[in-house]
Design a protein around this motif. Sequence first.
Motif, PDB file in Angstrom:
ATOM      1  N   GLU A   1       3.393  -5.438   2.991  1.00 52.46           N
ATOM      2  CA  GLU A   1       2.243  -5.927   3.744  1.00 52.46           C
ATOM      3  C   GLU A   1       2.590  -6.240   5.196  1.00 52.46           C
TER       4      GLU A   1
ATOM      5  N   GLU B   1      -1.815   6.514   1.146  1.00 50.69           N
ATOM      6  CA  GLU B   1      -3.086   5.819   1.309  1.00 50.69           C
ATOM      7  C   GLU B   1      -3.249   5.303   2.730  1.00 50.69           C
ATOM      8  N   LEU B   2      -2.179   4.718   3.258  1.00 49.20           N
ATOM      9  CA  LEU B   2      -2.234   4.198   4.621  1.00 49.20           C
ATOM     10  C   LEU B   2      -2.391   5.342   5.617  1.00 49.20           C
TER      11      LEU B   2
ATOM     12  N   GLU C   1      -5.978   6.482   5.656  1.00 45.96           N
ATOM     13  CA  GLU C   1      -6.829   5.543   6.383  1.00 45.96           C
ATOM     14  C   GLU C   1      -6.663   5.686   7.893  1.00 45.96           C
TER      15      GLU C   1
ATOM     16  N   ILE D   1       0.856  -1.183   0.000  1.00 43.83           N
ATOM     17  CA  ILE D   1       0.000   0.000   0.000  1.00 43.83           C
ATOM     18  C   ILE D   1       0.896   1.237   0.000  1.00 43.83           C
ATOM     19  N   LYS D   2       0.451   2.306  -0.613  1.00 41.78           N
ATOM     20  CA  LYS D   2       1.213   3.553  -0.648  1.00 41.78           C
ATOM     21  C   LYS D   2       1.163   4.225   0.722  1.00 41.78           C
TER      22      LYS D   2
ATOM     23  N   SER E   1       5.808   2.609  -1.462  1.00 40.43           N
ATOM     24  CA  SER E   1       4.971   1.502  -1.011  1.00 40.43           C
ATOM     25  C   SER E   1       5.471   0.962   0.321  1.00 40.43           C
TER      26      SER E   1
ATOM     27  N   GLU F   1       2.846  -3.010   7.024  1.00 43.57           N
ATOM     28  CA  GLU F   1       1.505  -2.434   7.125  1.00 43.57           C
ATOM     29  C   GLU F   1       0.744  -3.070   8.289  1.00 43.57           C
TER      30      GLU F   1
END
Length: 67
Positions: A39, A7-8, A11, A3-4, A36, A42
Motif C-alpha cells: 500500500e 491491476e494497478l 488503472e 494491489i496486483k 502484489s 502504491e
Amino acid sequence: MAIKVRELAKELKISSGALKQYLASMGVVVRSHMSSVEEADEKKIRAMFQQEIEKVNQNMEHNHYIS
C-alpha cells in the motif's frame, strides 16, 4: 491492502512491464504482473502519476491559450 501489479497498471493505463520498470527504479522488487504492491508503494506511485497528469494538463492549458 496490497494491489496486483497488473491491476494497478490497468488503472494507470500503462503496461505491467512499464510499471515493473518504475517499481524497480524505486527499489521495489516484483517478479511478475501478478505480484502484489504494498500500500505504501502504491500511494507513492499514484502520487507520482497524479503529478505527471497535472503537468500535462497544465501544459495543454498553457498551449491552448498560446495558439
